[in-house]
Design a protein around this motif. Structure first.
Motif, PDB file in Angstrom:
ATOM      1  N   PRO A   1      -5.682 -24.423  87.768  1.00 18.30           N
ATOM      2  CA  PRO A   1      -6.196 -23.023  86.652  1.00 18.30           C
ATOM      3  C   PRO A   1      -7.163 -22.978  85.768  1.00 18.30           C
ATOM      4  O   PRO A   1      -7.747 -22.135  86.234  1.00 18.30           O
ATOM      5  CB  PRO A   1      -5.002 -23.616  85.873  1.00 18.30           C
ATOM      6  CG  PRO A   1      -3.805 -24.852  86.843  1.00 18.30           C
ATOM      7  CD  PRO A   1      -4.700 -25.365  87.597  1.00 18.30           C
ATOM      8  N   VAL A   2      -8.082 -24.461  85.731  1.00 14.72           N
ATOM      9  CA  VAL A   2      -9.461 -23.921  85.425  1.00 14.72           C
ATOM     10  C   VAL A   2      -9.782 -23.411  85.611  1.00 14.72           C
ATOM     11  O   VAL A   2     -10.532 -22.614  85.264  1.00 14.72           O
ATOM     12  CB  VAL A   2      -9.444 -25.588  84.166  1.00 14.72           C
ATOM     13  CG1 VAL A   2     -10.851 -25.205  83.131  1.00 14.72           C
ATOM     14  CG2 VAL A   2      -8.717 -25.787  83.210  1.00 14.72           C
TER      15      VAL A   2
ATOM     16  N   GLY B   1      -9.769 -20.221  86.870  1.00 16.10           N
ATOM     17  CA  GLY B   1     -10.149 -18.884  85.968  1.00 16.10           C
ATOM     18  C   GLY B   1      -8.430 -17.948  85.666  1.00 16.10           C
ATOM     19  O   GLY B   1      -8.695 -17.496  84.772  1.00 16.10           O
TER      20      GLY B   1
ATOM     21  N   PRO C   1     -15.862 -19.703  72.371  1.00 14.08           N
ATOM     22  CA  PRO C   1     -15.268 -20.033  70.671  1.00 14.08           C
ATOM     23  C   PRO C   1     -14.058 -21.334  71.471  1.00 14.08           C
ATOM     24  O   PRO C   1     -13.582 -22.089  70.609  1.00 14.08           O
ATOM     25  CB  PRO C   1     -14.359 -19.001  71.147  1.00 14.08           C
ATOM     26  CG  PRO C   1     -14.555 -18.604  71.699  1.00 14.08           C
ATOM     27  CD  PRO C   1     -16.357 -18.293  72.957  1.00 14.08           C
ATOM     28  N   ASP C   2     -14.730 -21.438  73.288  1.00 14.50           N
ATOM     29  CA  ASP C   2     -13.023 -22.766  73.304  1.00 14.50           C
ATOM     30  C   ASP C   2     -13.727 -24.211  73.478  1.00 14.50           C
ATOM     31  O   ASP C   2     -12.860 -25.413  73.383  1.00 14.50           O
ATOM     32  CB  ASP C   2     -11.922 -22.754  74.922  1.00 14.50           C
ATOM     33  CG  ASP C   2     -12.038 -21.377  75.077  1.00 14.50           C
ATOM     34  OD1 ASP C   2     -10.662 -20.717  73.681  1.00 14.50           O
ATOM     35  OD2 ASP C   2     -12.115 -20.469  75.822  1.00 14.50           O
ATOM     36  N   LEU C   3     -14.698 -24.349  72.981  1.00 12.90           N
ATOM     37  CA  LEU C   3     -15.604 -25.647  72.714  1.00 12.90           C
ATOM     38  C   LEU C   3     -16.082 -25.212  71.614  1.00 12.90           C
ATOM     39  O   LEU C   3     -17.493 -24.893  71.034  1.00 12.90           O
ATOM     40  CB  LEU C   3     -17.045 -25.284  74.311  1.00 12.90           C
ATOM     41  CG  LEU C   3     -16.557 -25.586  75.324  1.00 12.90           C
ATOM     42  CD1 LEU C   3     -17.052 -25.424  76.493  1.00 12.90           C
ATOM     43  CD2 LEU C   3     -14.911 -26.567  75.975  1.00 12.90           C
TER      44      LEU C   3
ATOM     45  N   VAL D   1      -6.302 -20.952  80.691  1.00 13.91           N
ATOM     46  CA  VAL D   1      -6.727 -22.131  80.374  1.00 13.91           C
ATOM     47  C   VAL D   1      -7.702 -22.355  79.726  1.00 13.91           C
ATOM     48  O   VAL D   1      -8.428 -20.871  79.193  1.00 13.91           O
ATOM     49  CB  VAL D   1      -7.664 -22.522  82.030  1.00 13.91           C
ATOM     50  CG1 VAL D   1      -5.535 -22.434  82.929  1.00 13.91           C
ATOM     51  CG2 VAL D   1      -8.105 -21.246  82.685  1.00 13.91           C
ATOM     52  N   LEU D   2      -7.217 -23.009  78.873  1.00 12.21           N
ATOM     53  CA  LEU D   2      -9.108 -23.715  77.968  1.00 12.21           C
ATOM     54  C   LEU D   2     -10.283 -24.953  78.633  1.00 12.21           C
ATOM     55  O   LEU D   2      -9.690 -25.077  79.771  1.00 12.21           O
ATOM     56  CB  LEU D   2      -8.576 -24.596  76.965  1.00 12.21           C
ATOM     57  CG  LEU D   2      -8.043 -23.270  76.389  1.00 12.21           C
ATOM     58  CD1 LEU D   2      -7.384 -24.274  75.601  1.00 12.21           C
ATOM     59  CD2 LEU D   2      -8.517 -22.125  75.745  1.00 12.21           C
ATOM     60  N   PRO D   3     -11.418 -24.919  78.929  1.00 13.77           N
ATOM     61  CA  PRO D   3     -12.032 -25.670  79.342  1.00 13.77           C
ATOM     62  C   PRO D   3     -12.004 -27.257  78.515  1.00 13.77           C
ATOM     63  O   PRO D   3     -12.101 -26.977  77.477  1.00 13.77           O
ATOM     64  CB  PRO D   3     -13.676 -25.653  78.751  1.00 13.77           C
ATOM     65  CG  PRO D   3     -13.525 -24.264  77.942  1.00 13.77           C
ATOM     66  CD  PRO D   3     -11.773 -23.577  77.466  1.00 13.77           C
ATOM     67  N   THR D   4     -13.004 -28.329  79.134  1.00 16.54           N
ATOM     68  CA  THR D   4     -12.706 -29.497  78.947  1.00 16.54           C
ATOM     69  C   THR D   4     -14.005 -30.106  79.099  1.00 16.54           C
ATOM     70  O   THR D   4     -14.332 -29.884  80.279  1.00 16.54           O
ATOM     71  CB  THR D   4     -11.486 -30.731  78.626  1.00 16.54           C
ATOM     72  OG1 THR D   4     -11.512 -30.238  80.230  1.00 16.54           O
ATOM     73  CG2 THR D   4     -10.840 -30.466  77.385  1.00 16.54           C
ATOM     74  N   ILE D   5     -15.287 -30.381  77.939  1.00 18.31           N
ATOM     75  CA  ILE D   5     -16.557 -31.181  78.414  1.00 18.31           C
ATOM     76  C   ILE D   5     -16.841 -32.593  78.876  1.00 18.31           C
ATOM     77  O   ILE D   5     -15.746 -33.617  78.568  1.00 18.31           O
ATOM     78  CB  ILE D   5     -17.447 -30.978  77.615  1.00 18.31           C
ATOM     79  CG1 ILE D   5     -17.172 -29.739  76.479  1.00 18.31           C
ATOM     80  CG2 ILE D   5     -18.619 -31.661  77.591  1.00 18.31           C
ATOM     81  CD1 ILE D   5     -18.429 -29.932  75.491  1.00 18.31           C
TER      82      ILE D   5
END
Lengths: 493, 487
Positions: free
Chosen positions: A51-52, A55, A291-293, A59-63
């Protein structure tokens, strides 16, 4: 093409200003912002997605920590400053291969800034500034039913590549010739491969380059109108595209015309660039902080750990090879071309093979076999240890050159223990003086005409006698010794 | 049967007087009876609920003591929260038929606790609105007066709790979208600290402002739900790693000795006299409980609205770019890509969403960024600093949740008057601080709400103050006509 004639003439009137932007995919296990495998080529279309990276809503990103480490590693290798504070931004534009409608990239606070790369071109050292190295994500790939998206009747989208970590290395406009541009890319690619962050594949696009090029009359400070050139997927293409662009821009300027700021694409089959979009059509990417990171804070200790873990880079290693092993500049460069080559060389020398002997074999027969079988030594049946063992037999005089050559070719793919084979097959060279002397006598007796010719001063006649000795030993004779003994015996009477 | 709270139902499930299946049947029957009028639900997830009720019954049978207090209890979810395989539309036509292939973290935590999801609730499209009139699927009626709005954007989630159909629901709050409808529907609505509840699986409106929280009938229930959904989530990089303070431990500690601040800017001329009277009466109740009240100032309140309407649309313009008809949701087929984009988005989004996308796109555009977005971020920092300064003087802020009670549908047709609904709730989103609304009286039969705001990560304090007030009053026990009717 006519660059050969026009480029030097153009360089006479104009100074060429080139700056390169390189996009390099990072060799991380997973994608930039999700746990999907980063390997997008060996999976079925859209298999390595979640899902990430699709898109999907919510969903949200993680580094990816490894991607940050690889970028910092690159930055320190390129002598960049690493600010303590960095952040990600969104670059907004619509395209079907960009599932979120924005790319997570870095805008005003990149991971690193202010580095440089120095390298020789035609005997002079060129130093090209590195504006920044930053981290972003790659897009998906599209397959059009037709040439281009706008005229295609349908397009298929593969999002396996969506979210693959991508490093952007922006160079300063410090390059003055297409050759220098090409050499910059060669060196940069070599470093990225040395430090293990990129596989350097221009054809598949894991290492991509865009060029900005402008011309200005010599002595003028102000930069000319800049053209961005895209679609170059080999070093050769970069050089040719820039040469073609110099020719085109020179033509416009010489005719009293003005250039327009635009993006042009290199068309390999036509040997020229064509306009893709003008400045007016350029996107407004509406960058703003992601804003998600949360922002990243890289502490000095982390950067120092990355710096300390950096391997010896190719230029330094080549320099050391010259000093430590007494190699020529050429040999040193060849043997440090890849990190694997250099590691192999040092392993072989470290096992007791003389430096020069190892250098000759590795850059000669071994390189030829690697090329022939499309298989580097490290992955061959023989392996690095096998080569070392074979060359120790050569060095000890146990086998002669031709035997070693044959064995190398035989064992390269199939593999095997050179020492055991030499013993089992009796391949050890005949270097016993008494034994060889008898064979020399027999050769002279069996080829009286050749012996007479040699004694009469015909040096070439020795060849037939040498062959006779060689054949008598099944090719195992110590040929330098046989040569000496033949000459001695023939000069006796 | 009178609608009961989570706490009451949890006890009933354990003393054998009811079962998860019976509670589900009751909830579905209430929805059946009321939702033709209320339109609180976009979908009823009977099949999922039946499976969850059966599973919850087994859990309660096997481990009644260790089962979560939420086990076997029905819940409704705002339709911006993704549930695997369940249609999730965000109140928009563009997502009609969209079934996410995953469940968001907060919802998953409820499911893990044994919750029984009966449906997805109506809301303003992509949570943009203060009345739920912006839903593509029709407005929601307020259970206290069906001709009036329930507030928004989480109007359906507020209305269904007020109608007694479920003891609790989840909503989302970007500028007041939990607290304001809670106030207008006479229920408890809690927006936790930004970063306290994972946003993974929440369809984003404005990423730096969105937060998930519960609607309940009591503050204790809100604390129970909060405890279940709060906590760090590796899938949300903006979620807070530090441990969650147990909100139930201090819930009954009271407000004696607490310093409570009343921002003078929050009781301005825009406040309806009836709301003002209710809230001022609430202040007296808190004083009687031993708190001291102090006038404080949050000087940037008047510009907070402007700041919000730059930042939220800017983020939304980017967050909503993915609805392009390419991979999911609805597409209007056209020969060229550009036409497909234009027609898909033109047909799929409603007017308020389009308005905010345009506002945000403009605010981020080259040449305008500094004047709008960057300037707004600076003032946002100022708003946060003002809260921090006030919280050096007082332990919590008390104020109205909404300047008005529920207003008639269609009565606020210009965007600005609608935006004014959130003037006392959105500063908390800009600062990331927690806020709650508790029922604090009625104005001509319509509920009013008292808002309590505390410093970041002092969620337990917000709940404690609200609980103390609630326990000293009985407004929360008054049922809406629909809750009475349905019974």
């Amino acid at each position: 093409m006519t660059e050969a004639a026009t480029i030097p003439a153009a360089l006479d009137r104009y100074e060429v200003v080139i700056g390169l932007e390189v996009h390099a995919q990072l060799l991380t296990r997973s994608k930039m912002f999700c746990p999907c495998p980063a390997d997008y080529t060996s999976a079925a279309p859209n298999e390595n997605t979640c899902p990430v990276c699709l898109g999907l809503p919510g969903v949200l990103p993680t580094i990816n920590q490894q991607a940050v480490e690889y970028t910092v590693r690159t930055a320190v290798a390129l002598h960049c400053d690493i600010p303590a504070f960095t952040k990600f931004d969104r670059k907004n534009y619509f395209y079907p291969d960009l599932p979120k409608g924005y790319q997570i990239s870095q805008y005003d606070l990149p991971l690193s800034v202010n580095g440089h790369l120095a390298f020789p071109v035609g005997g002079e050292t060129v130093r090209c500034g590195i504006t920044r190295v930053h981290l972003e994500e790659d897009t998906g790939t599209m397959h059009h039913a037709g040439d281009v998206l706008q005229s295609a009747t349908s397009s298929l989208i593969d999002l396996n590549r969506s979210g693959v970590p991508l490093m952007e290395i922006v160079g300063e406009p410090d390059l003055r010739t297409p050759e220098a541009a090409r050499e910059y890319l060669v060196r940069l690619r070599q470093i990225l491969m040395y430090i293990g962050v990129n596989d350097g594949n221009l054809e598949k696009g894991s290492f991509r380059c865009d060029a900005n090029i402008s011309l200005r009359p010599h002595g003028v400070q102000e930069l000319g109108v800049k053209v961005e050139v895209k679609n170059m997927n080999s070093f050769r293409a970069v050089q040719h595209a820039l040469e073609s662009e110099i020719e085109r821009q020179t033509g416009v300027l010489d005719a009293g015309g003005t250039l327009v700021q635009e993006t042009r694409g290199w068309v390999e089959t036509q040997g020229r660039t064509i306009s893709q979009r003008s400045k007016e059509q350029a996107h407004d990417y509406r960058y703003f902080p992601e804003p998600d990171l949360p922002p990243l804070r890289l502490d000095a200790a982390f950067v120092e750990r990355m710096r300390a873990a950096l391997p010896e880079l190719p230029e330094a290693r080549a320099h050391r090879f010259r000093e430590q092993y007494g190699l020529t500049a050429y040999d040193a460069a060849v043997l440090t071309d890849t990190r694997d080559d250099a590691d192999t060389y040092e392993a072989v020398v470290g096992s007791g093979v003389p430096a020069k002997l190892a250098a000759n074999w590795q850059s000669g027969d071994v390189a030829a076999l690697a090329n022939e079988h499309r298989m580097p030594l490290q992955h061959s049946g023989l392996g690095v240890d096998g080569l070392a063992s074979l060359l120790r037999l050569v060095d000890a005089g146990t086998i002669n050159g031709p035997t070693a050559k044959e064995l190398l070719a035989e064992l390269y793919v199939a593999g095997g223990n050179p020492e055991a084979l030499v013993r089992d097959r009796g391949l050890a060279q005949v270097s016993d003086t008494t034994e060889l002397s008898a064979l020399v006598d027999a050769a002279i007796a069996g080829n009286p005409a050749a012996a007479a010719d040699f004694r009469a001063g015909k040096q070439q006649a020795l060849g037939q006698l040498m062959r006779a000795v060689k054949d008598a030993t099944g090719g195992k004779a110590d040929m330098p010794l046989a040569n000496r003994l033949l000459r001695e015996r023939l000069s006796e009477q | 049967m009178t609608p009961r709270t989570i706490t009451e139902l949890a006890a009933a499930l354990r003393d054998g007087s009811t079962t998860p299946q019976a509670l589900l049947a009751d909830a579905l029957a209430r929805v059946e009876r009321t939702d033709k009028d209320l339109n609180a639900y976009l979908s009823v997830t009977r099949e999922l609920a039946e499976q969850q009720a059966d599973a919850a019954a087994r859990t309660l049978g096997d481990h009644p003591d260790t089962a979560s207090p939420l086990c076997g209890i029905p819940v409704a979810l705002k339709d911006v929260l993704c549930v695997d395989g369940i249609e999730t539309t965000a109140g928009s036509k563009i997502l009609r038929g969209f079934k996410p292939p995953y469940t968001g973290t907060a919802v998953q935590r409820l499911f893990d606790a044994g919750a029984v999801c009966i449906g997805k609730t109506n809301c303003d499209e992509f949570a943009m609105g203060s009345s739920t009139e912006n839903s593509a699927y029709g407005p929601v009626g307020n259970p206290w007066d069906i001709e009036r709005v329930p507030g928004g954007s989480s109007g359906g989630s507020a209305a269904t709790v007020a109608a007694g159909s479920v003891p609790y629901s989840l909503g989302t709050d970007t500028g007041g979208s939990i607290r304001q409808p809670a106030a207008l529907c006479g229920v408890v609505g809690f927006k936790p600290t930004y970063g306290r509840v994972s946003r993974y699986g929440l369809i984003a409106f404005a990423s730096s402002l969105d937060q998930i929280g519960p609607f309940t009938r009591t503050v204790e229930d809100a604390a129970l739900v909060f405890a279940a959904i709060a906590g760090h989530d590796p899938c949300d990089s903006t979620s807070e790693p530090r441990a969650v303070e147990d909100p139930l431990a201090s819930l009954g500690a009271g407000v004696a000795g607490m310093r409570l601040g009343i921002p003078r800017e929050y009781l301005g001329d825009g406040t309806e006299p009836g709301v003002r009277a209710s809230v001022e009466a609430a202040f007296r109740v808190l004083e009687a409980q031993g708190a001291t009240l102090h006038e404080v100032s949050l000087p940037s309140t008047d510009v907070a609205l402007s700041v919000y309407y730059v930042i939220a649309p800017a983020e939304c313009s980017s967050n909503l770019a993915r609805y392009d008809g390419v991979r999911f949701g609805n597409r209007v087929e056209r020969a060229s890509l550009t036409d497909m984009y234009l027609q898909t988005r033109g047909a799929g989004f409603g007017n308020e969403v389009k308005r905010r996308i345009m506002l945000g796109t403009y605010a981020l555009s080259s040449g305008y960024y500094d004047a709008y977005y960057r300037q707004a971020q600076k003032v946002r920092t100022l708003v946060s600093q003002e809260f921090e300064a006030v919280f050096k003087e007082v332990d919590a802020i008390v104020c109205p949740t909404s300047p008005s009670v529920a207003f008639p549908m269609g009565s606020r047709d210009d965007p600005l008057s609608m935006y004014m609904c959130d003037v006392v709730t959105l500063p908390a989103n800009l600062a990331g601080v927690p806020g709650i609304s508790v029922p604090c009286g009625f104005v001509d039969g319509l509920p009013a709400g008292l808002q309590v705001i505390a410093p970041r990560f002092e969620d337990a304090r917000v709940l404690r103050v609200a609980h103390a007030y609630e326990q000293a009053t009985d407004f929360h026990t008054v049922l809406s006509p629909y809750a009475g009717k349905a019974a």
